[in-house]
Design a protein around this motif. Sequence first.
Motif, PDB file in Angstrom:
ATOM      1  N   THR A 173       0.846  -1.195   0.000  1.00 47.23           N
ATOM      2  CA  THR A 173       0.000   0.000   0.000  1.00 47.23           C
ATOM      3  C   THR A 173       0.879   1.241   0.000  1.00 47.23           C
ATOM      4  O   THR A 173       1.857   1.317   0.750  1.00 47.23           O
ATOM      5  N   GLY A 174       0.539   2.193  -0.858  1.00 51.22           N
ATOM      6  CA  GLY A 174       1.324   3.416  -0.938  1.00 51.22           C
ATOM      7  C   GLY A 174       0.462   4.651  -0.833  1.00 51.22           C
ATOM      8  O   GLY A 174      -0.733   4.622  -1.136  1.00 51.22           O
ATOM      9  N   LYS A 175       1.082   5.732  -0.409  1.00 54.69           N
ATOM     10  CA  LYS A 175       0.375   7.011  -0.296  1.00 54.69           C
ATOM     11  C   LYS A 175       1.128   8.070  -1.083  1.00 54.69           C
ATOM     12  O   LYS A 175       2.344   8.182  -0.991  1.00 54.69           O
ATOM     13  N   TYR A 176       0.380   8.812  -1.891  1.00 46.89           N
ATOM     14  CA  TYR A 176       0.944   9.927  -2.648  1.00 46.89           C
ATOM     15  C   TYR A 176       0.956  11.124  -1.697  1.00 46.89           C
ATOM     16  O   TYR A 176      -0.058  11.771  -1.486  1.00 46.89           O
ATOM     17  N   ILE A 177       2.087  11.390  -1.075  1.00 47.56           N
ATOM     18  CA  ILE A 177       2.175  12.385   0.001  1.00 47.56           C
ATOM     19  C   ILE A 177       1.973  13.805  -0.522  1.00 47.56           C
ATOM     20  O   ILE A 177       1.154  14.557  -0.015  1.00 47.56           O
ATOM     21  N   ASN A 178       2.746  14.174  -1.515  1.00 47.04           N
ATOM     22  CA  ASN A 178       2.648  15.529  -2.062  1.00 47.04           C
ATOM     23  C   ASN A 178       3.143  15.564  -3.508  1.00 47.04           C
ATOM     24  O   ASN A 178       3.822  14.637  -3.960  1.00 47.04           O
ATOM     25  N   THR A 179       2.798  16.631  -4.196  1.00 48.72           N
ATOM     26  CA  THR A 179       3.271  16.808  -5.566  1.00 48.72           C
ATOM     27  C   THR A 179       4.779  17.050  -5.517  1.00 48.72           C
ATOM     28  O   THR A 179       5.232  17.900  -4.750  1.00 48.72           O
ATOM     29  N   PRO A 180       5.569  16.321  -6.291  1.00 52.15           N
ATOM     30  CA  PRO A 180       7.029  16.499  -6.222  1.00 52.15           C
ATOM     31  C   PRO A 180       7.486  17.837  -6.785  1.00 52.15           C
ATOM     32  O   PRO A 180       6.808  18.447  -7.614  1.00 52.15           O
ATOM     33  N   VAL A 181       8.640  18.278  -6.330  1.00 54.53           N
ATOM     34  CA  VAL A 181       9.274  19.460  -6.904  1.00 54.53           C
ATOM     35  C   VAL A 181       9.927  19.005  -8.207  1.00 54.53           C
ATOM     36  O   VAL A 181      10.428  17.875  -8.296  1.00 54.53           O
ATOM     37  N   ARG A 182       9.943  19.847  -9.209  1.00 53.59           N
ATOM     38  CA  ARG A 182      10.469  19.455 -10.530  1.00 53.59           C
ATOM     39  C   ARG A 182      11.884  18.875 -10.436  1.00 53.59           C
ATOM     40  O   ARG A 182      12.202  17.900 -11.123  1.00 53.59           O
ATOM     41  N   THR A 183      12.725  19.447  -9.585  1.00 58.79           N
ATOM     42  CA  THR A 183      14.113  18.985  -9.476  1.00 58.79           C
ATOM     43  C   THR A 183      14.224  17.575  -8.872  1.00 58.79           C
ATOM     44  O   THR A 183      15.264  16.931  -9.010  1.00 58.79           O
ATOM     45  N   GLU A 184      13.155  17.090  -8.224  1.00 57.11           N
ATOM     46  CA  GLU A 184      13.183  15.755  -7.620  1.00 57.11           C
ATOM     47  C   GLU A 184      12.917  14.652  -8.645  1.00 57.11           C
ATOM     48  O   GLU A 184      13.252  13.492  -8.422  1.00 57.11           O
ATOM     49  N   ILE A 185      12.315  15.014  -9.775  1.00 59.52           N
ATOM     50  CA  ILE A 185      11.968  14.016 -10.798  1.00 59.52           C
ATOM     51  C   ILE A 185      13.218  13.658 -11.590  1.00 59.52           C
ATOM     52  O   ILE A 185      13.852  14.531 -12.186  1.00 59.52           O
ATOM     53  N   PRO A 186      13.609  12.378 -11.581  1.00 62.64           N
ATOM     54  CA  PRO A 186      14.899  11.972 -12.158  1.00 62.64           C
ATOM     55  C   PRO A 186      15.017  11.985 -13.678  1.00 62.64           C
ATOM     56  O   PRO A 186      16.119  12.034 -14.213  1.00 62.64           O
ATOM     57  N   GLU A 187      13.900  11.974 -14.421  1.00 63.59           N
ATOM     58  CA  GLU A 187      13.977  11.936 -15.882  1.00 63.59           C
ATOM     59  C   GLU A 187      14.654  13.184 -16.448  1.00 63.59           C
ATOM     60  O   GLU A 187      14.412  14.298 -15.985  1.00 63.59           O
ATOM     61  N   THR A 188      15.508  12.982 -17.455  1.00 63.94           N
ATOM     62  CA  THR A 188      16.205  14.104 -18.093  1.00 63.94           C
ATOM     63  C   THR A 188      15.321  14.653 -19.216  1.00 63.94           C
ATOM     64  O   THR A 188      15.391  14.205 -20.352  1.00 63.94           O
ATOM     65  N   ILE A 189      14.489  15.600 -18.857  1.00 65.94           N
ATOM     66  CA  ILE A 189      13.532  16.182 -19.804  1.00 65.94           C
ATOM     67  C   ILE A 189      13.665  17.701 -19.790  1.00 65.94           C
ATOM     68  O   ILE A 189      13.735  18.317 -18.728  1.00 65.94           O
TER      69      ILE A 189
END
Length: 200
Positions: A173-189
């Motif tokens: 079971t997982g919980k979506y705590i908060n919307t991530p900050v852009r810099t936390e997202i690992p994809e190089t986009i």
Amino acid sequence: MARYTGPSTKIARKFGEPIFGADKDFERRNYPAGEHGLARKRKKSSEYGIQLKEKQKVKYTYGLLERQFRNLYEKASRMKGQKGENLILLLESRLDNLVYRMGIAPTRAAARQLVSHAHITLNGKVCNIPSAIVKPGDIVAVRERSKSLEVITNSVASAAHYSWIEFDAKTLTGKYINTPVRTEIPETIDEQLIVELYSK
């Protein structure tokens, strides 16, 4: 349900990075396909070509087709803040992406399949819509009858951890705590290229 079902390694080689996850074939030959491989002389890409390539990379990474992607971009445009950043955060909030981020599935394509086959619940109710937008505070879990699936147990054992997600490997079971900050997202986009493309 429409989705890309073609060769994944060929697409990853086109973009020069393993956008579909770990890939032994990509590691062996991480350059574009073609008779001459690395030696092939390629024309310099135009500004439009660079922007289009970035959009295609994001579409393949998150498993969307053009109409879905365009609709999501228009939704991001209506939100407050930067369009490009809003787009990435909406993509990250999709149910199939969160199933992947929680480690329930090894790839986004596998996560999409688990959701479509009704193995996942959202706030206690079965949800078989991969594109469903999950809000902070929502609970994502594996159905009781699906917890013994080999693909899930193997994936959870080697899952990565993210600061915006809380996941209990015992109860799946997982919980979506908060919307991530852009810099936390690992994809190089470079999402600004996509905004420039759609602004023409």
